[in-house]
Structure formats: C-alpha cells, structure tokens
Scaffold this motif. Structure first.
Motif, PDB file in Angstrom:
ATOM      1  N   ASN A   1       2.198   6.812  -6.845  1.00 43.17           N
ATOM      2  CA  ASN A   1       1.198   7.811  -7.223  1.00 43.17           C
ATOM      3  C   ASN A   1       1.593   9.227  -6.836  1.00 43.17           C
ATOM      4  O   ASN A   1       0.761  10.133  -6.884  1.00 43.17           O
ATOM      5  N   GLY A   2       2.848   9.430  -6.445  1.00 44.60           N
ATOM      6  CA  GLY A   2       3.342  10.784  -6.252  1.00 44.60           C
ATOM      7  C   GLY A   2       3.578  11.238  -4.831  1.00 44.60           C
ATOM      8  O   GLY A   2       4.084  12.336  -4.623  1.00 44.60           O
ATOM      9  N   ASP A   3       3.212  10.450  -3.819  1.00 42.01           N
ATOM     10  CA  ASP A   3       3.505  10.849  -2.438  1.00 42.01           C
ATOM     11  C   ASP A   3       5.008  10.804  -2.200  1.00 42.01           C
ATOM     12  O   ASP A   3       5.725  10.007  -2.797  1.00 42.01           O
ATOM     13  N   LYS A   4       5.463  11.669  -1.313  1.00 47.73           N
ATOM     14  CA  LYS A   4       6.885  11.699  -0.968  1.00 47.73           C
ATOM     15  C   LYS A   4       7.172  10.624   0.084  1.00 47.73           C
ATOM     16  O   LYS A   4       6.377  10.406   0.999  1.00 47.73           O
ATOM     17  N   PHE A   5       8.326   9.949  -0.044  1.00 41.76           N
ATOM     18  CA  PHE A   5       8.714   8.923   0.930  1.00 41.76           C
ATOM     19  C   PHE A   5       9.085   9.574   2.246  1.00 41.76           C
ATOM     20  O   PHE A   5       9.885  10.506   2.295  1.00 41.76           O
ATOM     21  N   ARG A   6       8.473   9.073   3.321  1.00 41.82           N
ATOM     22  CA  ARG A   6       8.800   9.529   4.674  1.00 41.82           C
ATOM     23  C   ARG A   6       8.894   8.300   5.563  1.00 41.82           C
ATOM     24  O   ARG A   6       7.943   7.515   5.660  1.00 41.82           O
TER      25      ARG A   6
ATOM     26  N   ARG B   1       1.283   4.237  -2.895  1.00 40.47           N
ATOM     27  CA  ARG B   1       1.175   5.679  -2.659  1.00 40.47           C
ATOM     28  C   ARG B   1       2.386   6.416  -3.196  1.00 40.47           C
ATOM     29  O   ARG B   1       2.249   7.510  -3.770  1.00 40.47           O
ATOM     30  N   ILE B   2       3.578   5.836  -3.029  1.00 33.99           N
ATOM     31  CA  ILE B   2       4.811   6.446  -3.552  1.00 33.99           C
ATOM     32  C   ILE B   2       4.739   6.528  -5.080  1.00 33.99           C
ATOM     33  O   ILE B   2       5.082   7.551  -5.682  1.00 33.99           O
TER      34      ILE B   2
ATOM     35  N   GLN C   1       2.486   3.403   9.316  1.00 35.80           N
ATOM     36  CA  GLN C   1       1.603   2.526   8.533  1.00 35.80           C
ATOM     37  C   GLN C   1       1.841   1.065   8.886  1.00 35.80           C
ATOM     38  O   GLN C   1       0.905   0.278   8.961  1.00 35.80           O
TER      39      GLN C   1
ATOM     40  N   THR D   1       6.159   8.000   8.278  1.00 34.25           N
ATOM     41  CA  THR D   1       4.867   7.560   7.759  1.00 34.25           C
ATOM     42  C   THR D   1       4.881   6.062   7.493  1.00 34.25           C
ATOM     43  O   THR D   1       3.907   5.357   7.784  1.00 34.25           O
TER      44      THR D   1
ATOM     45  N   SER E   1       0.826  -1.200   0.000  1.00 33.55           N
ATOM     46  CA  SER E   1       0.000   0.000   0.000  1.00 33.55           C
ATOM     47  C   SER E   1       0.865   1.256   0.000  1.00 33.55           C
ATOM     48  O   SER E   1       0.598   2.217  -0.737  1.00 33.55           O
ATOM     49  N   TYR E   2       1.908   1.259   0.817  1.00 35.39           N
ATOM     50  CA  TYR E   2       2.783   2.432   0.888  1.00 35.39           C
ATOM     51  C   TYR E   2       3.527   2.627  -0.426  1.00 35.39           C
ATOM     52  O   TYR E   2       3.637   3.752  -0.923  1.00 35.39           O
TER      53      TYR E   2
END
Length: 102
Positions: free
Chosen positions: A35-40, A32-33, A47, A43, A28-29
């Motif tokens: 799809n453009g989310d920044k890696f943290r 999200r990456i 998760q 987070t 899932s994470y």
C-alpha cells in the motif's frame, strides 16, 4: 504453585502458535508495503516483537480456555496481524475494569 502441569506442555503446539503470530506480522507488514509504505528493517523487527508479544497472550488464552489448535492458530495469526492494535485494545479494557467502569 503452577496453574498447569509443566510436564504436560506441548512445546510443538506453542512453537507453531508463535509461527502463526510471526506469519501474521509479516503478512501485515507486506500489506503495508504493497500500500505504499517504505520498507524499513527496524520497523519490521519492531512489528515482529510486538506481534510475538500478542501471540504470547494468545498462547496464554488458548491454554486457559482449552482452545483447539485450529482456533488458537487462527487467533494467533490475527493477533500477529493486528499486533499493537490488539495489545492497546486489551490494555484499554483492563484499565476500564480496574477503574470499575465495566
């Protein structure tokens, strides 16, 4: 008095179900990456904790309902993928039952 005999717990199965939940969380994470989310890292760790809790609920349900390993593994993976969304849905259902709404 325990619900199930603790001497008959299959720890390898429980461990594998948690692995499925963590893999669902990581998938899932990663989605999200992609799809453009920044890696943290924070987070990601959060998760994983949330998904591990969701996986623990699946382990309890699988034990109670005597699910086959394949079904339990699939549901644990989906619980890992959905994480907080699954926990929130279960919470809302529990609150409705407690209020007597259904």
């Amino acid at each position: 008095m325990p619900i199930k005999d603790p001497d008959n717990i299959k720890w390898a199965v429980i461990f594998n179900l948690f692995i499925f939940a963590i893999l669902g969380s990581l998938a899932s994470y990663c989605y999200r990456i992609l799809n453009g989310d920044k890696f943290r890292i924070g987070t990601l760790v959060a998760q994983i904790f949330i998904s591990t809790f969701a996986g623990a609920l699946v382990v309890l349900a699988a034990s109670y309902f005597n699910w086959e390993f394949e079904l339990a593994g699939g549901v644990a993976g989906l619980a890992g993928w959905s994480g907080a969304t699954l926990i929130k849905a279960l919470e809302e259902r529990l609150i409705r039952k407690a209020k007597g709404d259904g």
